[in-house]
Design a protein around this motif. Structure first.
Motif, mmCIF file in Angstrom:
data_model
loop_
_atom_site.group_PDB
_atom_site.id
_atom_site.type_symbol
_atom_site.label_atom_id
_atom_site.label_comp_id
_atom_site.label_asym_id
_atom_site.label_seq_id
_atom_site.Cartn_x
_atom_site.Cartn_y
_atom_site.Cartn_z
ATOM 1 N N GLU A 325 43.655 44.224 37.436
ATOM 2 C CA GLU A 325 43.506 43.067 38.302
ATOM 3 C C GLU A 325 42.145 42.398 38.084
ATOM 4 O O GLU A 325 41.236 42.994 37.494
ATOM 5 N N LEU A 326 42.020 41.180 38.565
ATOM 6 C CA LEU A 326 40.749 40.470 38.525
ATOM 7 C C LEU A 326 39.970 40.727 39.811
ATOM 8 O O LEU A 326 40.558 40.923 40.871
ATOM 9 N N VAL A 327 38.652 40.723 39.711
ATOM 10 C CA VAL A 327 37.810 40.926 40.882
ATOM 11 C C VAL A 327 37.936 39.696 41.786
ATOM 12 O O VAL A 327 37.695 38.565 41.349
ATOM 13 N N PRO A 328 38.318 39.872 43.055
ATOM 14 C CA PRO A 328 38.502 38.725 43.956
ATOM 15 C C PRO A 328 37.196 37.968 44.205
ATOM 16 O O PRO A 328 36.103 38.544 44.152
ATOM 17 N N ASN A 329 37.335 36.679 44.508
ATOM 18 C CA ASN A 329 36.154 35.847 44.737
ATOM 19 C C ASN A 329 35.288 36.357 45.881
ATOM 20 O O ASN A 329 34.058 36.278 45.824
#
Length: 413
Positions: A325-329
């Motif tokens: 997953e991508l690191v959330p903002n």
């Protein structure tokens, strides 16, 4: 008998194997950190020489290569070990204890190898196709002029503070991409060959002088599309998990890691001196002073807090990217303040110790003054802007949204 200088050079070189991976295996993170720690005495012994010469010598860079430090973040497809960036950061923390300039140059030149994990494979082939130890320098401030043309970009201008650039055969250059009315819509990194730029020796500073952070002059260069990437267009793709961290997070936190090393180096020197120092007036052991003990304890607390915050941040982000997953903002913007606070806390730590040294601290023969100067310069780096990053996080929590051109491309683009 070996001269003092020759012995110091040998001390720096002896800590590592003659060739990386010479046993046919990848070293562990702990082994790499141990190699860095073993360099500290030799690096500290040469720090004055490096500062005076305003450059990290070739043999020190070669020792970093031999230790495998450049392979930590380098993708496996080009002979690297593709490790978690926290290993690189721990190595930098150790090197920073010895010589600030050498550690800073290792940080700048070494973190670029991670950046290739964000780019088209052809970029890595261009640089490492014949020599997978080729070094890449950089200057990211978007101060020049970039124009999109067929197949890529044309670039010209003068870019400052390219640390360790004398060792690089290529350089990453930062620029703003603008729309048809001149409004910035992206922050671009372009990979430029050394044949396309001139190095300008203008690095005369009161700290980190040994980094040789000279300017790069580009009169007119064509950069093909495959040698570029966006610094802010953070999106999911098929890249390996260790390259799914945000670009700014890895680059900025590497700077913080070196600064932690500077502060720890000052703690090391201060502790050594105060254990044996006596008060000039009373003859009493200085280490018995509550004032000395209080300042040392508070300095250690600041550095430990910085280090643990970095460890926690990377552990949390690693768990996210390991799941693909991508690191959330909301995490990214908090991380940026975690990173930026390091500079302030570490300069506070070193200043606490320096003020406790009295007149002895002002002599250039006392390493504590160099740690102070280096940490002050390092903490002035844009990555250590605690004020604006605190405001950005506060504004985000209050519903203002993300700062422009920092975390994502404008929605209209």
């Amino acid at each position: 008998m070996m001269s003092t200088v020759a012995n110091e050079e040998k001390q720096v070189a002896d800590y590592a194997p003659e060739k990386v991976n010479n046993e046919g295996r990848t070293p562990t993170g702990d082994e790499l950190v141990a190699r860095a720690a073993a360099m500290v005495p030799g690096l500290r012994a040469r720090a004055d020489e490096i500062e005076i010469n305003r450059a990290v010598p070739d043999d020190v860079i070669e020792s970093f290569k031999n230790a495998g430090f450049f392979r930590i973040l380098q993708p496996e497809k080009w002979g690297g070990w593709q490790m978690n960036p926290i290993v690189f950061m721990r190595v930098l923390q150790e090197l920073g204890r010895g010589c600030g300039a050498s550690a800073w140059v290792m940080m700048i030149l070494g973190v670029h190898n991670w950046e290739f994990g964000l780019m088209a494979d052809q970029a890595g082939d261009d640089v490492w196709g014949e020599d997978d130890e080729t070094i890449v320098a950089s200057s990211y401030p978007p101060v020049g002029e970039m124009t999109r043309v067929e197949g890529g970009y044309r670039l010209k201008g003068r870019w400052p503070t390219s640390s360790g650039t004398d060792h690089g055969k290529w350089a990453f250059i930062g620029a703003l991409e603008r729309n048809e009315v001149g409004v910035p819509v992206d922050r671009i990194t372009l990979l430029v060959n050394q044949d396309d730029y001139e190095v300008i020796d203008d690095w005369y500073t009161f700290g980190l002088a040994g980094t040789g952070s000279k300017s790069l002059l580009i009169k007119d260069a064509f950069i093909p599309e495959h040698r570029t990437h966006s610094m802010i267009d953070y999106r999911d793709d098929d890249r390996p998990k260790m390259y799914k961290f945000p670009f700014s997070m890895i680059f900025y936190s590497s700077v913080s890691a070196v600064i932690i090393g500077f502060a720890q180096g000052a703690i090391d020197v201060f502790t050594e001196q105060m254990k044996v120092r006596e008060d000039n007036g009373t003859g009493a052991s200085t280490r018995l002073s509550p004032y000395v003990k209080d300042r040392l304890g508070n300095a250690v607390a600041r550095v430990r807090s910085s280090k643990m915050r970095m460890e926690q941040m990377m552990a949390h982000a690693t768990e996210i990217v390991e799941h693909g997953e991508l690191v959330p903002n909301e995490d990214r913007i908090a991380y940026m303040l975690d990173i930026a606070r390091v500079g302030r806390e570490c300069e506070e730590a070193v200043l606490l110790l320096y003020k406790c040294c009295g007149a002895r601290g002002v002599y250039k023969s006392n390493p504590i003054q160099r740690y102070l100067r280096d940490v002050l310069v390092g903490a002035n780096h844009i990555t250590q802007d605690g004020d604006n990053n605190a405001g950005a996080l506060g504004g985000f929590l209050l519903g203002e949204g993300l700062p422009p051109l920092m975390y994502e491309k404008p929605a209209s683009n």
